[in-house]
Motif scaffolding. Sequence first.
Motif, PDB file in Angstrom:
ATOM      1  N   PHE A  25      40.876  25.828 -19.644  1.00 55.63           N
ATOM      2  CA  PHE A  25      41.188  27.103 -18.990  1.00 55.63           C
ATOM      3  C   PHE A  25      42.817  27.002 -18.536  1.00 55.63           C
ATOM      4  CE2 PHE A  25      36.957  28.099 -19.645  1.00 55.63           C
ATOM      5  CZ  PHE A  25      36.686  29.597 -19.687  1.00 55.63           C
ATOM      6  N   VAL A  56      38.167  33.325 -24.320  1.00 61.03           N
ATOM      7  CA  VAL A  56      37.598  33.785 -23.031  1.00 61.03           C
ATOM      8  C   VAL A  56      38.291  33.736 -21.863  1.00 61.03           C
ATOM      9  CG1 VAL A  56      35.044  33.188 -24.102  1.00 61.03           C
ATOM     10  CG2 VAL A  56      36.704  31.453 -23.079  1.00 61.03           C
ATOM     11  N   GLU A  57      37.742  34.750 -20.779  1.00 64.45           N
ATOM     12  CA  GLU A  57      38.497  34.746 -19.643  1.00 64.45           C
ATOM     13  C   GLU A  57      37.740  34.355 -18.398  1.00 64.45           C
ATOM     14  OE1 GLU A  57      40.635  38.412 -17.141  1.00 64.45           O
ATOM     15  OE2 GLU A  57      39.810  38.787 -18.870  1.00 64.45           O
ATOM     16  N   LYS A  58      38.244  33.661 -17.742  1.00 64.80           N
ATOM     17  CA  LYS A  58      37.485  33.317 -16.279  1.00 64.80           C
ATOM     18  C   LYS A  58      38.585  33.672 -15.154  1.00 64.80           C
ATOM     19  CE  LYS A  58      36.999  28.849 -15.320  1.00 64.80           C
ATOM     20  NZ  LYS A  58      36.384  27.505 -15.316  1.00 64.80           N
ATOM     21  N   ARG A  65      43.901  35.059 -13.372  1.00 57.58           N
ATOM     22  CA  ARG A  65      43.010  35.103 -14.455  1.00 57.58           C
ATOM     23  C   ARG A  65      43.380  33.863 -15.421  1.00 57.58           C
ATOM     24  NH1 ARG A  65      44.715  40.339 -17.482  1.00 57.58           N
ATOM     25  NH2 ARG A  65      43.040  39.943 -18.798  1.00 57.58           N
ATOM     26  N   THR A  66      42.393  33.211 -15.967  1.00 58.48           N
ATOM     27  CA  THR A  66      42.549  32.186 -16.828  1.00 58.48           C
ATOM     28  C   THR A  66      42.045  32.205 -18.039  1.00 58.48           C
ATOM     29  OG1 THR A  66      40.518  30.724 -16.015  1.00 58.48           O
ATOM     30  CG2 THR A  66      42.554  30.279 -14.695  1.00 58.48           C
ATOM     31  N   ASN A  70      37.818  30.382 -27.261  1.00 59.03           N
ATOM     32  CA  ASN A  70      36.388  30.477 -27.400  1.00 59.03           C
ATOM     33  C   ASN A  70      35.925  29.613 -28.649  1.00 59.03           C
ATOM     34  OD1 ASN A  70      33.668  31.034 -27.758  1.00 59.03           O
ATOM     35  ND2 ASN A  70      33.654  32.880 -27.653  1.00 59.03           N
TER      36      ASN A  70
END
Length: 93
Positions: A25, A56-58, A65-66, A70
Motif C-alpha cells: 500500500f 483497493v483502498e486502506k 488514504r493508501t 487488487n
Amino acid sequence: MLEKIFGRTARTLVLENLIGHNSEFTHLSGIAREAGLSHSSVARVIEPLVKNNIVVEKGLGRQVRTFALNEENAEAKLVIKLYHDLLEKSPKG
C-alpha cells in the motif's frame, strides 16, 4: 511500459506506479510524487479504479488514504500480466 500502448496518461502512470509497489500500500501523495502528477490528478483517476475494485483502498489514520492493486481482481491481473509481458519483450539496453 503501458504507455507504449495506451499513451502517457495519468491512469497509465498511476497503474505503473502501483505495479511497481508489488502489492504494498502506498499513499496518494507518494503516488503523485513518483508518477510526476498532481495530487488532484491522482485522486481523480484512482477513484474509478477503486470503484471497479481494480485498486483497493486502506485508510491509515483519519486522513491518509493508501492504495494497492487488487491482485485478486481479474482486470488487475490482466494489466499486471500485460505490463510484465511488455517489460520482458522490450529491448534490453
